[in-house]
Design an enzyme around this catalytic site. Sequence first.
Site, PDB file in Angstrom:
ATOM      1  N   LYS A  72       0.856  -1.180   0.000  1.00 41.86           N
ATOM      2  CA  LYS A  72       0.000   0.000   0.000  1.00 41.86           C
ATOM      3  C   LYS A  72       0.897   1.237   0.000  1.00 41.86           C
ATOM      4  O   LYS A  72       2.000   1.214   0.576  1.00 41.86           O
ATOM      5  CB  LYS A  72      -0.879  -0.026   1.262  1.00 41.86           C
ATOM      6  N   CYS A  99      -2.440  10.143  -5.949  1.00 37.18           N
ATOM      7  CA  CYS A  99      -3.618   9.803  -5.132  1.00 37.18           C
ATOM      8  C   CYS A  99      -4.612  10.975  -5.177  1.00 37.18           C
ATOM      9  O   CYS A  99      -4.262  12.094  -4.815  1.00 37.18           O
ATOM     10  CB  CYS A  99      -3.217   9.521  -3.688  1.00 37.18           C
ATOM     11  N   LYS A 119       4.087   6.311 -10.269  1.00 41.94           N
ATOM     12  CA  LYS A 119       2.682   6.043 -10.609  1.00 41.94           C
ATOM     13  C   LYS A 119       2.006   7.359 -10.931  1.00 41.94           C
ATOM     14  O   LYS A 119       1.919   8.255 -10.075  1.00 41.94           O
ATOM     15  CB  LYS A 119       1.972   5.347  -9.455  1.00 41.94           C
ATOM     16  N   GLY A 139      -6.611  -4.043  -9.448  1.00 44.44           N
ATOM     17  CA  GLY A 139      -7.166  -3.416  -8.253  1.00 44.44           C
ATOM     18  C   GLY A 139      -8.594  -3.874  -8.018  1.00 44.44           C
ATOM     19  O   GLY A 139      -8.858  -4.750  -7.196  1.00 44.44           O
ATOM     20  N   THR A 140      -9.517  -3.317  -8.788  1.00 38.90           N
ATOM     21  CA  THR A 140     -10.947  -3.605  -8.584  1.00 38.90           C
ATOM     22  C   THR A 140     -11.233  -5.107  -8.617  1.00 38.90           C
ATOM     23  O   THR A 140     -11.938  -5.633  -7.751  1.00 38.90           O
ATOM     24  CB  THR A 140     -11.780  -2.870  -9.661  1.00 38.90           C
TER      25      THR A 140
HETATM   26  C1  SIN Z   1      -6.358   5.873  -1.581  1.00 36.58           C
HETATM   27  O1  SIN Z   1      -5.817   5.328  -0.597  1.00 36.58           O
HETATM   28  O2  SIN Z   1      -7.112   6.833  -1.442  1.00 36.58           O
HETATM   29  C2  SIN Z   1      -6.087   5.365  -2.951  1.00 36.58           C
HETATM   30  C3  SIN Z   1      -4.655   5.384  -3.278  1.00 36.58           C
HETATM   31  C4  SIN Z   1      -4.322   6.100  -4.540  1.00 36.58           C
HETATM   32  O3  SIN Z   1      -5.209   6.443  -5.322  1.00 36.58           O
HETATM   33  O4  SIN Z   1      -3.150   6.292  -4.810  1.00 36.58           O
END
Ligand code: SIN
Length: 308
Positions: free
Chosen positions: A44, A127, A161, A268-269
Amino acid sequence: MNLSTTIAGVQFPGCIMNAAGARCVTQAELEALGRSRACAIVTKSMTLEPRQGNPEPRYYGFPSGSINSMGLPNLGYRAYAKLIPELKRFGKPVIASVAGLCEADFISIATVINESQPDLVEVNLSCPNIPGKPQIGYDAEASERLLARVRKVLTVPMGVKLPPYFDPVHQEQMVPVLERTGVQFLSLINSVGNGLVVDPVSETVVIKPKGGFGGLGGPLIKPVALANVRAFWKLFGGRLPIIGTGGVVTGTDIFEHLLCGASAVQIGTVLVDEGLAAFDRLEQELAAVLEAKGYGSVEACRGKLKEL
Ligand code: SIN
């Protein structure tokens, strides 16, 4: 069928891994990824301090995709710095996803995480879910400043990313930034930020944070993901490895990412929906698609998309 791949000189036993965020927050989740068919363990996105994340409900799945506003719930980088050496016993690459609430956070985290020697670091500049914090990847100057500083403290390969870009000029603007800062791979794309899903029955939004606005994922974003993979593949002449993320539900979706130029994909999904068994299913489906198409490996079809 050879589904292995190489990214920034690191060898992966397959080409399907989790996206940062999906089932990869806790030690138990990371170890489960280690035992699964995932070709890597992606953490994460970690912040300086542990975070509970945004208020719930903060994830909602619907037939064509998902919306989330998780808000980076994670154990904090100190916990991941301890876990990473242990995760390496699974014999597959470990990718540390690094986020931060300000530029200085990224540098502090990267400095310490580098000491635990993940195989790769993925710098999350995209994010969309932290109230009041814009996605850094939409600001080329801020991205360059941050990446140049992170690069200096890392000895392992650094990737980034990025958010989805919707105009070629924005993709072109990022190319010299990525070149000058020595970025060695790209993960494309993060969720499509600030979408809104409405439940017409209850006449409400479906997630609580940010008035219902959140990042979209799943099948509905596949064309946007493919477009970004393809655009950056062409802009770099195929020289910069790309991990395609967005809309992977079947082996054919992975094949499409590979044709556009991806060296691997993240899920992911579908991983949230289906659990770790998604890796086994997708691997089998991809092998069947490649075989039917007459390709013997991931490498053989990478970037081979034909134009009309
Ligand atoms: C999130 O934790 O809000 C999603 C992570 C991300 O979009 O990088």
